[in-house]
Design an enzyme around this catalytic site. Sequence first.
Site, mmCIF file in Angstrom:
data_model
loop_
_atom_site.group_PDB
_atom_site.id
_atom_site.type_symbol
_atom_site.label_atom_id
_atom_site.label_comp_id
_atom_site.label_asym_id
_atom_site.label_seq_id
_atom_site.Cartn_x
_atom_site.Cartn_y
_atom_site.Cartn_z
ATOM 1 N N LYS A 7 0.863 -1.203 0.000
ATOM 2 C CA LYS A 7 0.000 0.000 0.000
ATOM 3 C C LYS A 7 0.889 1.239 0.000
ATOM 4 C CE LYS A 7 -1.575 1.649 4.138
ATOM 5 N NZ LYS A 7 -1.337 3.058 4.451
ATOM 6 N N ASN A 8 1.931 1.235 0.837
ATOM 7 C CA ASN A 8 2.736 2.457 1.001
ATOM 8 C C ASN A 8 3.734 2.701 -0.126
ATOM 9 O OD1 ASN A 8 1.229 2.954 3.217
ATOM 10 N ND2 ASN A 8 2.825 2.475 4.726
ATOM 11 N N ARG B 195 -4.327 10.467 4.106
ATOM 12 C CA ARG B 195 -3.390 11.577 4.198
ATOM 13 C C ARG B 195 -2.348 11.575 3.081
ATOM 14 N NH1 ARG B 195 -5.889 11.089 8.074
ATOM 15 N NH2 ARG B 195 -5.309 8.917 8.119
ATOM 16 N N CYS C 224 -5.065 12.529 12.413
ATOM 17 C CA CYS C 224 -5.749 11.235 12.479
ATOM 18 C C CYS C 224 -5.513 10.734 13.898
ATOM 19 C CB CYS C 224 -5.180 10.271 11.439
ATOM 20 S SG CYS C 224 -3.508 9.784 11.838
ATOM 21 N N ARG D 42 -0.099 14.862 12.024
ATOM 22 C CA ARG D 42 0.317 14.678 10.620
ATOM 23 C C ARG D 42 0.600 16.012 9.906
ATOM 24 N NH1 ARG D 42 -1.144 9.300 9.670
ATOM 25 N NH2 ARG D 42 0.551 9.241 8.178
ATOM 26 N N LYS E 178 14.205 16.637 9.325
ATOM 27 C CA LYS E 178 13.813 15.419 10.045
ATOM 28 C C LYS E 178 13.501 14.362 9.000
ATOM 29 C CE LYS E 178 10.103 14.083 13.200
ATOM 30 N NZ LYS E 178 8.953 14.512 13.938
ATOM 31 N N SER F 188 11.441 12.144 6.941
ATOM 32 C CA SER F 188 9.998 12.042 6.707
ATOM 33 C C SER F 188 9.744 11.263 5.418
ATOM 34 C CB SER F 188 9.388 13.449 6.570
ATOM 35 O OG SER F 188 8.168 13.383 5.839
ATOM 36 N N VAL F 189 9.002 10.171 5.519
ATOM 37 C CA VAL F 189 8.694 9.358 4.337
ATOM 38 C C VAL F 189 7.935 10.196 3.313
ATOM 39 C CG1 VAL F 189 7.320 7.380 3.534
ATOM 40 C CG2 VAL F 189 8.714 7.181 5.608
ATOM 41 N N ASP G 77 4.917 1.014 12.137
ATOM 42 C CA ASP G 77 3.699 0.360 11.635
ATOM 43 C C ASP G 77 3.568 -1.070 12.132
ATOM 44 O OD1 ASP G 77 3.687 1.969 8.363
ATOM 45 O OD2 ASP G 77 3.151 2.646 10.366
ATOM 46 N N ILE H 154 8.241 7.724 16.605
ATOM 47 C CA ILE H 154 7.856 8.378 15.351
ATOM 48 C C ILE H 154 6.601 9.229 15.495
ATOM 49 C CG2 ILE H 154 7.274 7.994 12.910
ATOM 50 C CD1 ILE H 154 10.095 7.013 13.501
ATOM 51 N N ARG I 248 -8.452 -0.490 4.868
ATOM 52 C CA ARG I 248 -7.603 0.544 4.268
ATOM 53 C C ARG I 248 -6.259 -0.043 3.861
ATOM 54 N NH1 ARG I 248 -6.464 5.311 7.769
ATOM 55 N NH2 ARG I 248 -5.109 5.579 5.979
HETATM 56 C C1 EPZ Z 1 4.311 7.208 6.182
HETATM 57 O O1 EPZ Z 1 3.534 8.247 6.746
HETATM 58 C C2 EPZ Z 1 3.413 5.982 6.144
HETATM 59 N N1 EPZ Z 1 2.262 6.255 5.283
HETATM 60 C C3 EPZ Z 1 2.950 5.631 7.549
HETATM 61 O O2 EPZ Z 1 2.174 4.444 7.465
HETATM 62 C C4 EPZ Z 1 4.183 5.348 8.400
HETATM 63 O O3 EPZ Z 1 3.773 5.078 9.733
HETATM 64 C C5 EPZ Z 1 5.106 6.582 8.377
HETATM 65 O O4 EPZ Z 1 5.450 6.905 7.003
HETATM 66 C C6 EPZ Z 1 6.397 6.345 9.151
HETATM 67 O O5 EPZ Z 1 7.073 5.254 8.610
HETATM 68 C C7 EPZ Z 1 2.413 6.083 3.942
HETATM 69 O O6 EPZ Z 1 3.472 5.727 3.454
HETATM 70 C C8 EPZ Z 1 1.197 6.330 3.101
HETATM 71 P P1 EPZ Z 1 6.439 10.667 8.062
HETATM 72 P P2 EPZ Z 1 4.096 9.779 6.699
HETATM 73 O O7 EPZ Z 1 6.319 11.876 7.200
HETATM 74 O O8 EPZ Z 1 4.795 10.003 5.418
HETATM 75 C C9 EPZ Z 1 6.408 14.074 11.371
HETATM 76 C C10 EPZ Z 1 0.292 3.113 7.745
HETATM 77 O O9 EPZ Z 1 -0.162 2.565 8.753
HETATM 78 N N2 EPZ Z 1 6.321 15.006 10.234
HETATM 79 O O10 EPZ Z 1 7.652 9.794 7.919
HETATM 80 O O11 EPZ Z 1 2.989 10.673 7.084
HETATM 81 C C11 EPZ Z 1 5.141 13.221 11.495
HETATM 82 O O12 EPZ Z 1 4.162 13.914 12.243
HETATM 83 C C12 EPZ Z 1 0.779 4.535 7.804
HETATM 84 O O13 EPZ Z 1 0.441 2.546 6.618
HETATM 85 C C13 EPZ Z 1 6.449 16.377 10.474
HETATM 86 O O14 EPZ Z 1 6.629 16.800 11.616
HETATM 87 O O15 EPZ Z 1 5.165 9.724 7.881
HETATM 88 C C14 EPZ Z 1 5.647 11.993 12.213
HETATM 89 O O16 EPZ Z 1 5.708 12.262 13.601
HETATM 90 C C15 EPZ Z 1 0.516 5.153 9.154
HETATM 91 N N3 EPZ Z 1 6.351 17.239 9.429
HETATM 92 C C16 EPZ Z 1 7.070 11.843 11.671
HETATM 93 O O17 EPZ Z 1 7.444 13.113 11.121
HETATM 94 C C17 EPZ Z 1 6.171 16.808 8.132
HETATM 95 O O18 EPZ Z 1 6.123 17.653 7.216
HETATM 96 C C18 EPZ Z 1 7.204 10.798 10.566
HETATM 97 O O19 EPZ Z 1 6.243 11.116 9.589
HETATM 98 C C19 EPZ Z 1 6.046 15.422 7.909
HETATM 99 C C20 EPZ Z 1 6.137 14.537 8.964
#
Ligand code: EPZ
Length: 425
Positions: free
Chosen positions: A36-37, A108, A132, A137, A177, A179-180, A321, A343, A413
């Site tokens: 999915k991701n 998202r 969420c 997020r 930081k 961020s995926v 996850d 995270i 989902r």
């Molecule tokens: C991706 O979410 C995944 N979703 C998430 O999977 C996964 O948990 C997450 O990466 C971490 O591995 C998809 O790939 C669709 P991040 P993402 O940006 O991209 C903060 C699932 O269950 N942050 O790496 O939203 C954020 O709040 C989902 O499949 C900022 O502060 O994760 C978090 O605390 C849930 N500012 C941390 O960084 C930003 O601009 C990591 O978020 C972006 C993120």
Amino acid sequence: VHGANWSNFTKSLIMDKLEVFGARKLKGQIKISGSKNASLPILAATILSKKKIHLSNLPKVKDVETMIKLLESVGSKIKISKKKNSICINNNKKIKTFAPYSLVKTMRAGILVLGPMLARFGKAKVSLPGGCSIGTRPIDIHLKALKKLGTKYKIIDGYVHAFVKKRLKGAKIKFAKISVGATENLIIAASMADGISILSNCAIEPEIKDLVNFINKMGGKIKWIGRRTLKIHGVSDFVETEYKITQDRIEAGTYLIMAALTQSTLKINGIDPKIIKTEIDVLKKIGAKITLDKNKITISGNKIIKNINLKTAPYPGFPTDLQAQLMVLLCKAKKHSVITEEIFENRFMHVAELNRMGAKIKIKGNKAIIEGNTDFKGAELMATDLRASVSLILAALSAKGKSLINRTYHLDRGYEKIDIKLRKV
Ligand code: EPZ
């Protein structure tokens, strides 16, 4: 035929309640679906190209359906092809550069259309993802980096109104930081920017590698020049492409944990052990017997489950996850364990439900102290986020008696045909 087939299929899967009878030993094989991701950023990246794109091995899950709906709503022509789990996308027409709150709020990853819309059309109006159950997020890292490529934006009434004077311009970007989503948005945007971009401190999840491989196959010029550093030459045109989505490592990790928890022997097919090395090492430490083949993992759960302490971390660390799923397993250890969630700020929603089933878990800040020695009891439960929902199924499989899990649409989902796959074992 447009997306209708796809949504009919997933609609037939939408459940809102799931009855689980435990305690059960499992046996047999489970086939892992496409990731999915990886599917979501790759679907967003198709906006870059005017040429036909054939994607296969897409998981039939709600989030993929929502992203398909989002692409169709902006003007993509999408056909469900005869080949299983495959679609054909055509974005040759002008795309409406708008992503509505109605679609982005439930998924998202809708924010990932921002980069490609700016790169190809120079403007976009995209709803803020909104929070969420696991956290707020934010997208500040996405926006700060897009600004470096020349984007101007204002946030008005919950929408990002963004535009570029002429074209995005390559730049040096170091993410504050890991961020995926921000890494994905910028990889896609920089792929069509004028000149060269260097992205450092990137996330390096397998799904990111899959996105890079996809864009390169389309004609992009992206190279890993360091462990977390990418060099991207912007291009202005792409070629017709066929691409097979990579395997879902989180789905695989979930079923591995399920085998360890129920002391069963399961064959997990269609997963490359190399992309879930950390999870395999953790399960071995806990006592599971694991044998690896090229594209398959055989696991036998041990009667004695050892306690461990663990922190979630960006790849290649232990994935957030799988945190809820591992917590259920550690409830069965003899001694206490501590899981630290590094995270997300609020990813312990499953703890209250697990405690209602007999677990003894205390939360201190971002740490969960799991006492162990739990005999789960079946109960009526409420799912909250995608991964918390599946942890309730795990606990219900280990519990004596019947459990009823409500709001299982969260499961749809991200877990393709989970009830069918579980009934098969
Ligand atoms: C991706 O979410 C995944 N979703 C998430 O999977 C996964 O948990 C997450 O990466 C971490 O591995 C998809 O790939 C669709 P991040 P993402 O940006 O991209 C903060 C699932 O269950 N942050 O790496 O939203 C954020 O709040 C989902 O499949 C900022 O502060 O994760 C978090 O605390 C849930 N500012 C941390 O960084 C930003 O601009 C990591 O978020 C972006 C993120």
